[in-house]
Design a protein around this motif. Structure first.
Motif, mmCIF file in Angstrom:
data_model
loop_
_atom_site.group_PDB
_atom_site.id
_atom_site.type_symbol
_atom_site.label_atom_id
_atom_site.label_comp_id
_atom_site.label_asym_id
_atom_site.label_seq_id
_atom_site.Cartn_x
_atom_site.Cartn_y
_atom_site.Cartn_z
ATOM 1 N N MET A 218 -6.161 -1.403 -1.840
ATOM 2 C CA MET A 218 -6.860 -1.037 -0.613
ATOM 3 C C MET A 218 -7.894 -2.092 -0.248
ATOM 4 O O MET A 218 -8.139 -2.362 0.921
ATOM 5 N N ALA A 219 -8.483 -2.688 -1.297
ATOM 6 C CA ALA A 219 -9.509 -3.702 -1.038
ATOM 7 C C ALA A 219 -8.915 -4.909 -0.329
ATOM 8 O O ALA A 219 -9.595 -5.600 0.420
ATOM 9 N N ILE A 220 -7.629 -5.143 -0.543
ATOM 10 C CA ILE A 220 -6.983 -6.284 0.127
ATOM 11 C C ILE A 220 -7.044 -6.101 1.636
ATOM 12 O O ILE A 220 -7.238 -7.035 2.384
ATOM 13 N N ARG A 221 -6.878 -4.856 2.048
ATOM 14 C CA ARG A 221 -6.810 -4.611 3.478
ATOM 15 C C ARG A 221 -8.196 -4.364 4.081
ATOM 16 O O ARG A 221 -8.325 -4.196 5.285
ATOM 17 N N ALA A 222 -9.205 -4.323 3.219
ATOM 18 C CA ALA A 222 -10.547 -4.065 3.729
ATOM 19 C C ALA A 222 -11.067 -5.269 4.492
ATOM 20 O O ALA A 222 -10.885 -6.412 4.080
ATOM 21 N N GLN A 223 -11.680 -5.012 5.604
ATOM 22 C CA GLN A 223 -12.198 -6.084 6.449
ATOM 23 C C GLN A 223 -13.591 -5.713 6.927
ATOM 24 O O GLN A 223 -13.867 -4.538 7.139
ATOM 25 N N PRO A 224 -14.430 -6.708 7.132
ATOM 26 C CA PRO A 224 -15.735 -6.386 7.707
ATOM 27 C C PRO A 224 -15.573 -5.914 9.158
ATOM 28 O O PRO A 224 -14.631 -6.312 9.832
ATOM 29 N N ARG B 194 -33.455 12.369 21.607
ATOM 30 C CA ARG B 194 -34.852 12.733 21.830
ATOM 31 C C ARG B 194 -35.177 12.379 23.264
ATOM 32 O O ARG B 194 -35.040 11.203 23.655
ATOM 33 N N PRO B 195 -35.593 13.352 24.037
ATOM 34 C CA PRO B 195 -35.841 13.082 25.450
ATOM 35 C C PRO B 195 -36.826 11.936 25.625
ATOM 36 O O PRO B 195 -37.872 11.897 24.969
ATOM 37 N N GLY B 196 -36.473 10.996 26.470
ATOM 38 C CA GLY B 196 -37.352 9.873 26.750
ATOM 39 C C GLY B 196 -37.271 8.759 25.737
ATOM 40 O O GLY B 196 -37.738 7.649 25.986
ATOM 41 N N LEU B 197 -36.685 9.017 24.584
ATOM 42 C CA LEU B 197 -36.684 8.006 23.525
ATOM 43 C C LEU B 197 -35.281 7.469 23.216
ATOM 44 O O LEU B 197 -35.127 6.434 22.585
ATOM 45 N N GLY B 198 -34.277 8.212 23.640
ATOM 46 C CA GLY B 198 -32.929 7.705 23.417
ATOM 47 C C GLY B 198 -32.051 8.638 22.608
ATOM 48 O O GLY B 198 -32.476 9.715 22.195
ATOM 49 N N SER B 199 -30.828 8.213 22.440
ATOM 50 C CA SER B 199 -29.840 9.009 21.728
ATOM 51 C C SER B 199 -29.210 8.186 20.623
ATOM 52 O O SER B 199 -29.116 6.972 20.715
ATOM 53 N N THR B 200 -28.784 8.890 19.590
ATOM 54 C CA THR B 200 -28.073 8.222 18.508
ATOM 55 C C THR B 200 -26.768 8.954 18.236
ATOM 56 O O THR B 200 -26.776 10.166 17.985
ATOM 57 N N PHE B 201 -25.682 8.218 18.343
ATOM 58 C CA PHE B 201 -24.385 8.768 17.958
ATOM 59 C C PHE B 201 -24.106 8.338 16.527
ATOM 60 O O PHE B 201 -24.323 7.182 16.168
ATOM 61 N N THR B 202 -23.627 9.263 15.736
ATOM 62 C CA THR B 202 -23.292 8.922 14.366
ATOM 63 C C THR B 202 -21.830 9.248 14.113
ATOM 64 O O THR B 202 -21.404 10.379 14.336
ATOM 65 N N MET B 203 -21.112 8.247 13.708
ATOM 66 C CA MET B 203 -19.713 8.456 13.356
ATOM 67 C C MET B 203 -19.552 8.259 11.869
ATOM 68 O O MET B 203 -20.047 7.281 11.310
ATOM 69 N N SER B 204 -18.858 9.166 11.265
ATOM 70 C CA SER B 204 -18.561 9.011 9.850
ATOM 71 C C SER B 204 -17.046 8.936 9.727
ATOM 72 O O SER B 204 -16.340 9.806 10.214
ATOM 73 N N LEU B 205 -16.585 7.853 9.135
ATOM 74 C CA LEU B 205 -15.135 7.632 9.073
ATOM 75 C C LEU B 205 -14.701 7.391 7.637
ATOM 76 O O LEU B 205 -15.473 6.862 6.836
ATOM 77 N N PRO B 206 -13.454 7.756 7.340
ATOM 78 C CA PRO B 206 -12.962 7.443 5.999
ATOM 79 C C PRO B 206 -12.799 5.938 5.868
ATOM 80 O O PRO B 206 -12.577 5.245 6.863
ATOM 81 N N LEU B 207 -12.924 5.430 4.643
ATOM 82 C CA LEU B 207 -12.792 3.992 4.438
ATOM 83 C C LEU B 207 -11.345 3.561 4.561
ATOM 84 O O LEU B 207 -11.030 2.410 4.763
ATOM 85 N N THR B 208 -10.480 4.493 4.394
ATOM 86 C CA THR B 208 -9.068 4.153 4.492
ATOM 87 C C THR B 208 -8.317 5.325 5.089
ATOM 88 O O THR B 208 -8.757 6.474 4.998
ATOM 89 N N LEU B 209 -7.211 5.019 5.668
ATOM 90 C CA LEU B 209 -6.383 6.087 6.214
ATOM 91 C C LEU B 209 -5.192 6.332 5.313
ATOM 92 O O LEU B 209 -4.244 6.994 5.681
ATOM 93 N N ALA B 210 -5.246 5.770 4.136
ATOM 94 C CA ALA B 210 -4.075 5.864 3.274
ATOM 95 C C ALA B 210 -4.227 6.919 2.186
ATOM 96 O O ALA B 210 -3.256 7.543 1.788
ATOM 97 N N ILE C 86 0.835 -1.200 0.000
ATOM 98 C CA ILE C 86 0.000 0.000 0.000
ATOM 99 C C ILE C 86 0.875 1.258 0.000
ATOM 100 O O ILE C 86 0.613 2.215 -0.734
ATOM 101 N N ASN C 87 1.921 1.218 0.778
ATOM 102 C CA ASN C 87 2.842 2.353 0.773
ATOM 103 C C ASN C 87 3.466 2.576 -0.592
ATOM 104 O O ASN C 87 3.572 3.698 -1.071
ATOM 105 N N LEU C 88 3.871 1.458 -1.203
ATOM 106 C CA LEU C 88 4.503 1.563 -2.508
ATOM 107 C C LEU C 88 3.539 2.109 -3.538
ATOM 108 O O LEU C 88 3.903 2.946 -4.368
ATOM 109 N N VAL C 89 2.294 1.624 -3.466
ATOM 110 C CA VAL C 89 1.314 2.127 -4.423
ATOM 111 C C VAL C 89 1.078 3.616 -4.162
ATOM 112 O O VAL C 89 0.907 4.407 -5.089
ATOM 113 N N GLY C 90 1.123 3.994 -2.898
ATOM 114 C CA GLY C 90 1.002 5.413 -2.557
ATOM 115 C C GLY C 90 2.100 6.229 -3.222
ATOM 116 O O GLY C 90 1.845 7.267 -3.838
#
Lengths: 97, 121, 750
Positions: free
Chosen positions: C411-417, C584-600, C364-368
């Motif tokens: 990058m797909a090689i390093r992709a994991q569920p 929402r008071p009484g109903l709960g909270s939702t945290f949403t994280m948005s992350l890049p698919l790769t750090l490369a 991955i570094n080399l391809v970079g």
């Protein structure tokens, strides 16, 4: 491919005389009843008791028919196994009590 | 001629151990990951002996052994089952399915080779 | 491959099995009653046990054994997998995971907990099973089946019994007994089944002959006439006399595999040293002759000759030493077999390969580097080919396309569920819920969503933190929930999905939601906002991420959230991600994280700020616009707003924030990048000019230099220059930090 017929009254025994071979060998012998027979045991690498049983039964049948039943060029494996299980490798007779 | 062993086991660890042990002992080793693959590989590999696990996905050891015993060409091949000391019931079922013998897990290499020598000419 | 490598494989496999185990148990917990699910769960534990045994990991083996035994009860329908049962099983899975980790890393486990679970598991196995002895006893001794009255297998210590004893030819047939020991009489009569199961009487007799001096007599009286016999039947039986130093058990052990399919009697001989009297054929125990055929011992020949002479039948003996000519056919067959083997081996190899992560990283570094290099090449060609029509130019475009495809594939090689991380969370939910006396279910969705492994490795920690928070503070106690008319069992939902080139991870609870009054009060107390600040609900909710919002002594004081959420936010940001909350008071909270698919790699907009080249992550940019003078509204000394379609948005001068310049730039001369920062609404980032848009390879500044506030990383552009990648959220936060109170005060007074 149980035992190859090598001319009339002559038969080459298969290399591996195991469970799978017993029926074929049996059939082959039955088809050759009535005339002298020479079994070439030179290529035998392995003998199972069931094939030995067929051979001993064959020797008896031929004896009954007053025909000759010979084993020739017995390989070491053939000879040793027969000795091991108490059968005379030369005449295929069990050493009975 | 090298004796040929077909091993059937879904555990990568055990497969590797079998491979190393058998190769070191001078056997030719062919490996399958479950019973289904074992039966596929069996055709044309003509092993001198089979070593199989019991618990496997798709087709377990019992089914595999039955499959081998039903196979006209390979029904006489000795089959050793990898089993645990405690499991008499499984050993019994394996025998009923047609297993020749068993190797108690965790197998040590000497025992494995010994068992193979015992059931092969 | 050596044992250490196999051990490593074992631990890798353990991880997979543990994941399999947990997901199977969770499926069962959800009411799945597919026998295959139970089987898979059982296999997982069984497999761990098997491998652990091979490496002598006794603690692991003994726990796995107890666990497996109980699972076997479920498998055989002796134990109903109720919620209570599964609770124990899930805890056991956790302990098993701990034991695996301890075996691998040499740590220790909570032994009290382990012992407690062993008891619980054993109780489950025994309590609900009608005849536990038939299944549970770990030792077979207690239940040898009636069919096998003898010991069914040799004791483990007896294994030496099968070793061939040393043998020299001098010993054979000598007058002096070569072997010290006793003589045994053996009667052996196989049944048909013995052969059909692949055993062979001849091999058993061979093995027997190896452990002593043996004479044998074959009883062939039961053999029918040739035409009456079943060629696969069993007619021969043997009486054997053997002199050996080994014990009776050792002799029996030879028949270990066969004893159920034969009649067998082994007893000490009544007439000691009777071998001279019995007319038996001594069997030479040089059995290697079967394979290699060395010269037969003279004395053996003599004995054989004697035996032959004594034979009743006078058939002709035609015996010739046959040098066995191997049929040619056999060789061709062997060649064909070899080919088949290769094909079979290839099939057995399967469809995945394991590659060391380092190798992938290097690739991955080399391809970079390749991407950078290609960009530089393109640029210098463009500079020398103004028309852009040369063949070189066209070729370069193709090269660019190819480079990009290579990069994607690599990058797909390093992709994991994300599955393994999600699975870890279910354990945390169980443990924390147990600790605080709540009943909570974790529902996961999209766990097969793939993301770069480096991202996966880094989200586990913040996610753990958030999950703990959700369990501890988000979900109410069962009593409170019931009082509020809710299901006493709380639900936490963890979802992963791909959204426009990023991965979105949502953590939603159905708890009480944020207590805004208290959060606001807390923020005022901690001097984060002015007491009279007028904040939207969203802004209040997002205060929990503010640094210094929570301090240790207030953890249990806050009914909402706030425990170290600033830490969570920082680590998400460090990944190039964003996090926000909606509640929402009484109903709960939702945290949403948005992350890049790769750090490369990163799709970025290259801009100029005060003569510097910066890269702004494209994902942060909502739109770009050219501000008109009429749209800019100033107030105070430094605050400016830009009006966009009838709404106002704070204008942030990037050059000023980063201290590239000391005075504010004129917005009309620059470009505004409208960015969305998590929770904080939109900001317009002022830059001087846009150079273009391109994919850049991320080079960590921390690794190569040091952390720079407002800067996420660096990259190398096509012309070889280093460009800094802007940390949009940090810049927005910085702008808010310096202006937040002032803004709010203005709003309050204005």
């Amino acid at each position: 491919m149980a035992a190859k017929k090598a001319g009339s009254g002559k038969m080459k025994l298969s290399a591996v005389l195991d469970l799978n071979e017993a029926s074929a060998l049996h059939g082959q012998l039955i088809s050759m009843r009535g005339s002298d027979i020479v079994l070439d045991a030179s290529g035998v690498e392995r003998v199972g008791v069931q094939c030995a049983q067929v051979l001993v039964a064959g020797a008896r049948a031929w004896d009954e028919d007053k025909k000759s039943f010979l084993v020739e060029k017995a390989s070491d494996a053939f000879e040793k196994t027969m000795q091991l299980i108490g059968i005379n490798p030369a005449n295929l007779v069990a050493k009975e009590i | 001629m090298k004796k040929k062993v077909l091993t059937v086991d879904d555990s990568r660890t055990i497969r590797n151990m079998l491979l190393v042990t058998l190769n070191n002992a001078g056997f030719e080793t062919i490996q399958a990951e479950d019973g289904v693959e074992g039966l596929e590989v069996l055709e044309g590999c003509n092993p001198d002996v089979i070593v199989t696990d019991i618990n496997m996905p798709r087709l377990d050891g019992f089914g595999f052994i039955e499959g081998v015993r039903r196979n006209e060409k390979y029904r006489a091949v000795p089959i050793l089952v990898l089993t645990t000391e405690s499991d008499a019931e499984k050993k019994n079922r394996a025998r009923q399915a047609g297993a020749t013998g068993w190797i108690v897990k965790p197998f040590d290499p000497a025992k494995l080779i010994d068992a193979i020598e015992r059931v092969t000419a | 491959m050596d044992m250490n490598e196999i051990k490593e494989i074992f631990f890798q496999e353990c991880e997979e099995q543990l994941a399999e185990l947990e997901s199977g148990l969770l499926k069962l917990n959800d009411g799945d009653r597919d026998p295959e699910t139970v089987n898979a769960v059982f296999r997982a534990v069984h497999s761990i046990k098997g491998g652990a045994g091979a490496f002598g990991l006794d603690d692991l083996v003994s726990f796995a054994h107890v666990f497996e035994t109980t699972l076997d009860c479920v498998r055989s329908n002796k134990l109903e997998p109720t919620q209570d049962v599964l609770k124990v099983m899930l805890k056991s899975a956790d302990v098993l995971a701990d034991l695996v980790a301890a075996s691998r890393d040499g740590g220790s486990v909570d032994e009290t907990r382990t012992r407690g679970l062993v008891k619980e598991l054993e109780a489950l196995a025994h309590g609900d099973v009608p005849s536990p002895a038939s299944h549970e006893a770990p030792k077979p001794a207690a239940k040898a089946p009636a069919a096998a009255p003898k010991a069914e297998s040799p004791k483990p210590t007896d294994d030496s019994g099968f070793q061939p004893i040393p043998f020299t030819f001098d010993d054979f047939g000598s007058d002096e007994p070569a072997i010290e020991g006793s003589t045994y009489d053996i009667m052996f009569k196989p049944r048909r089944e013995l052969y059909s199961k692949g055993n062979e009487a001849a091999l058993l007799l061979r093995d027997l002959s190896r452990i002593g001096e043996m004479s044998i007599n074959c009883d062939a009286t039961a053999l029918p006439a040739l035409d009456k016999m079943d060629p696969e039947g069993s007619y021969f039986g043997w009486t054997i006399s053997i002199k050996t130093a080994k014990s009776e058990d050792d002799l029996r052990a030879v028949f270990e595999f066969a004893e159920w399919d034969c009649d067998l009697e082994v007893k000490p001989s009544e007439a000691e040293s009777s071998d001279e009297e019995l007319p038996m054929i001594p069997v030479p125990f040089d059995l290697s002759a079967l394979d290699d055929a060395p010269a037969v011992d003279d004395k053996a020949e003599e004995t054989l000759a004697a035996a032959v002479a004594a034979a009743e039948t006078a058939s002709n003996v035609a015996k010739a030493a046959g040098a066995a000519a191997r049929a040619e056919k056999k060789e061709t067959a062997a060649a064909a077999a070899a080919q088949n083997n290769a094909a079979a081996a290839a099939a057995a190899a399967g469809q995945t390969i394991r590659v060391d992560l380092d190798r992938v990283d290097r690739l991955i570094n080399l391809v970079g580097e390749l991407v950078i290099n290609q960009a530089m090449l393109s640029q210098s060609v463009v500079e020398n080919d103004a028309t852009g029509t040369s063949a070189v130019n066209i070729g370069l475009e193709e090269l660019q396309q190819l480079t990009r495809e290579i990069q994607d594939s690599v990058m797909a090689i390093r992709a994991q569920p994300v599955k393994p991380v999600f699975q870890r969370m279910s354990r945390i939910v169980r443990e924390v819920a147990d600790m605080v006396g709540k009943s909570i279910r974790l529902v996961t969705e999209g766990e097969n969503t793939e993301v770069d492994k480096t991202v996966i490795d880094k989200i586990a920690e913040p996610l753990t933190h958030m999950i703990r928070n959700a369990v501890d503070h988000g979900i109410e106690t069962p009593e409170k929930r019931e009082a509020a008319g809710k299901d006493p069992e709380g639900t936490i939902k963890l979802t992963a999905k791909h959204r426009s080139g990023r991965i979105l991870i949502e953590l939603a609870d159905d708890g009480g939601g944020i207590n805004r009054e208290r959060v606001k009060q807390k923020a005022i107390d901690n001097d984060l906002i002015a007491p009279d600040a007028n904040l939207s609900d969203e802004e209040i909710d997002n205060l929990i991420f503010a640094p210094g919002f929570s301090t240790a002594d207030t953890i249990s004081d806050i009914s909402g959230r706030g425990v170290g959420m600033d830490v969570v936010k920082r680590s998400i940001q460090a990944l190039g991600g964003r996090i926000s909350i909606s509640s929402r008071p009484g109903l709960g909270s939702t945290f949403t994280m948005s992350l890049p698919l790769t750090l490369a790699v990163l799709d970025g907009m290259v801009v100029t700020v005060a003569g510097q080249t910066l890269v702004v992550p494209l994902t942060a940019i909502v739109e770009t616009l050219q501000p008109e003078a009429s749209a800019i509204h100033s107030f105070g000394a430094t605050q400016r707003l830009i009006s966009i379609r009838n709404s106002f948005c704070p204008l942030v001068d990037v050059g000023r924030i980063l201290n590239f310049r000391s005075t504010q730039a004129n917005p009309v001369e620059g470009v505004a990048l409208l960015v969305e920062s998590e929770g904080g609404g939109q900001r317009a980032l002022m830059v001087d000019a846009i150079q273009g848009q391109r994919q850049v390879v991320i080079k960590s500044l921390e690794a190569n230099y040091t952390h720079v506030p407002g800067i996420a990383a660096a990259t190398i552009l096509g012309d070889g220059r280093v460009a800094l990648i802007l940390d949009v959220d940090a810049v927005v936060a910085a702008s808010r930090g310096q202006s937040l109170k002032a803004e709010m005060s203005l709003a309050a007074t204005g």
